[in-house]
Design an enzyme around this catalytic site. Structure first.
Site, PDB file in Angstrom:
ATOM      1  NE  ARG A  26      73.924  47.425 -83.148  1.00 21.30           N
ATOM      2  CZ  ARG A  26      74.676  48.203 -82.429  1.00 21.30           C
ATOM      3  NH1 ARG A  26      74.867  49.445 -82.782  1.00 21.30           N
ATOM      4  NH2 ARG A  26      75.256  47.735 -81.365  1.00 21.30           N
ATOM      5  NE  ARG A  36      77.855  44.725 -82.310  1.00 21.25           N
ATOM      6  CZ  ARG A  36      77.920  45.829 -81.573  1.00 21.25           C
ATOM      7  NH1 ARG A  36      78.463  46.914 -82.035  1.00 21.25           N
ATOM      8  NH2 ARG A  36      77.485  45.822 -80.355  1.00 21.25           N
ATOM      9  CG  ASP A  77      79.114  49.435 -83.231  1.00 25.38           C
ATOM     10  OD1 ASP A  77      78.191  50.120 -82.751  1.00 25.38           O
ATOM     11  OD2 ASP A  77      80.245  49.351 -82.702  1.00 25.38           O
ATOM     12  CG  ASP A 124      81.009  52.835 -81.783  1.00 20.69           C
ATOM     13  OD1 ASP A 124      79.812  52.829 -81.424  1.00 20.69           O
ATOM     14  OD2 ASP A 124      81.762  51.859 -81.650  1.00 20.69           O
TER      15      ASP A 124
HETATM   16  P1  ADP Z   1      79.467  49.293 -78.581  1.00 18.67           P
HETATM   17  O1  ADP Z   1      79.578  50.288 -79.693  1.00 18.67           O
HETATM   18  O2  ADP Z   1      80.325  49.610 -77.386  1.00 18.67           O
HETATM   19  O3  ADP Z   1      79.617  47.888 -79.027  1.00 18.67           O
HETATM   20  P2  ADP Z   1      76.673  49.801 -78.665  1.00 18.67           P
HETATM   21  O4  ADP Z   1      76.888  50.334 -80.033  1.00 18.67           O
HETATM   22  O5  ADP Z   1      75.677  48.699 -78.515  1.00 18.67           O
HETATM   23  O6  ADP Z   1      78.002  49.382 -78.013  1.00 18.67           O
HETATM   24  O7  ADP Z   1      76.281  50.980 -77.696  1.00 18.67           O
HETATM   25  C1  ADP Z   1      75.310  51.801 -78.110  1.00 18.67           C
HETATM   26  C2  ADP Z   1      75.000  52.866 -77.087  1.00 18.67           C
HETATM   27  O8  ADP Z   1      76.153  53.596 -76.718  1.00 18.67           O
HETATM   28  C3  ADP Z   1      74.065  53.831 -77.787  1.00 18.67           C
HETATM   29  O9  ADP Z   1      72.774  53.663 -77.278  1.00 18.67           O
HETATM   30  C4  ADP Z   1      74.651  55.208 -77.529  1.00 18.67           C
HETATM   31  O10 ADP Z   1      73.688  56.055 -76.944  1.00 18.67           O
HETATM   32  C5  ADP Z   1      75.787  54.947 -76.561  1.00 18.67           C
HETATM   33  N1  ADP Z   1      76.982  55.777 -76.838  1.00 18.67           N
HETATM   34  C6  ADP Z   1      77.648  56.502 -75.900  1.00 18.67           C
HETATM   35  N2  ADP Z   1      78.684  57.148 -76.439  1.00 18.67           N
HETATM   36  C7  ADP Z   1      78.693  56.837 -77.776  1.00 18.67           C
HETATM   37  C8  ADP Z   1      79.534  57.210 -78.866  1.00 18.67           C
HETATM   38  N3  ADP Z   1      80.590  58.052 -78.686  1.00 18.67           N
HETATM   39  N4  ADP Z   1      79.247  56.711 -80.080  1.00 18.67           N
HETATM   40  C9  ADP Z   1      78.196  55.851 -80.245  1.00 18.67           C
HETATM   41  N5  ADP Z   1      77.355  55.471 -79.264  1.00 18.67           N
HETATM   42  C10 ADP Z   1      77.602  55.954 -78.026  1.00 18.67           C
HETATM   43 MG    MG Z   2      78.295  51.421 -80.971  1.00 11.61          MG
END
Ligand code: ADP
Ligand code: MG
Length: 168
Positions: free
Chosen positions: A91, A101, A104, A106
């Protein structure tokens, strides 16, 4: 199935996305990695979807999917494992959210738990607004799936705009 200490597993939905370096391949590789995670079982996976990018202009389309895990890991342990998979797949973090990216991951939902930790918000704060997550989620979850603090999956789906989202 129960773990050795008798704890029951939790159902957790994971969102996958990629828009760099053969995105569909990245998502499929990540699904295989989720399948191999210790302390987890991959129960279901959605179709892969091509979705238009949000955020900075000029990005290529994304491929998105959602997976359902049964997990014995605590929420922050699971986040650590997801971030390891992101790093293994190279990433590129360029300082901004929503940039391009290779992968990703989540953590969308962890049972019905709500959490506001500096590293982890549950449910994922953007889940309710993102058609590119809600549409694949609906492949593998019932319409009455509760999204704590936001209602049910079918209500959120009715409020989102799925324009441009296509199953691969
Ligand atoms: P996005 O997924 O919104 O594009 P990022 O993946 O770059 O943004 O954000 C990563 C940050 O978000 C990580 O450092 C993580 O600690 C934080 N974060 C907060 N809540 C979550 C979640 N539910 N899942 C994944 N990452 C999270
Ligand atoms: Mg994320």
């Amino acid at each position: 199935m129960q773990s050795e200490d008798g704890a029951l597993p939790v159902r957790s939905f994971i969102g996958l996305g990629s828009n760099l370096d053969r995105p569909a391949h990245q998502v499929r590789t990540a699904l295989t990695a989720l399948e191999g995670l210790p302390g987890c079982r991959l129960l279901r996976q959605s179709r892969l979807y091509r979705t238009p990018p949000l955020g900075p202009p000029g990005q290529s389309d994304y491929v998105n999917a959602v997976a359902l895990l049964e997990t014995w890991l605590a929420p922050l342990e699971l986040l650590d494992r997801l971030q390891e998979i992101e790093w293994r797949q190279g990433r590129i973090r360029n300082g901004g959210h929503w940039g391009p990216r290779t992968l990703d991951l989540d953590l969308l939902l962890y049972g019905e738990q709500r959490l506001a930790d500096p590293r982890l918000c549950l449910p994922h704060p953007q889940l309710r607004y993102r058609a590119f997550v809600l549409v694949p989620l609906a492949d593998i979850a019932e319409g009455d799936l509760p999204i704590p603090g936001a209602g049910r999956l079918d209500e959120l789906l009715r409020g989102c705009d799925p324009a441009g989202i296509e199953a691969l």
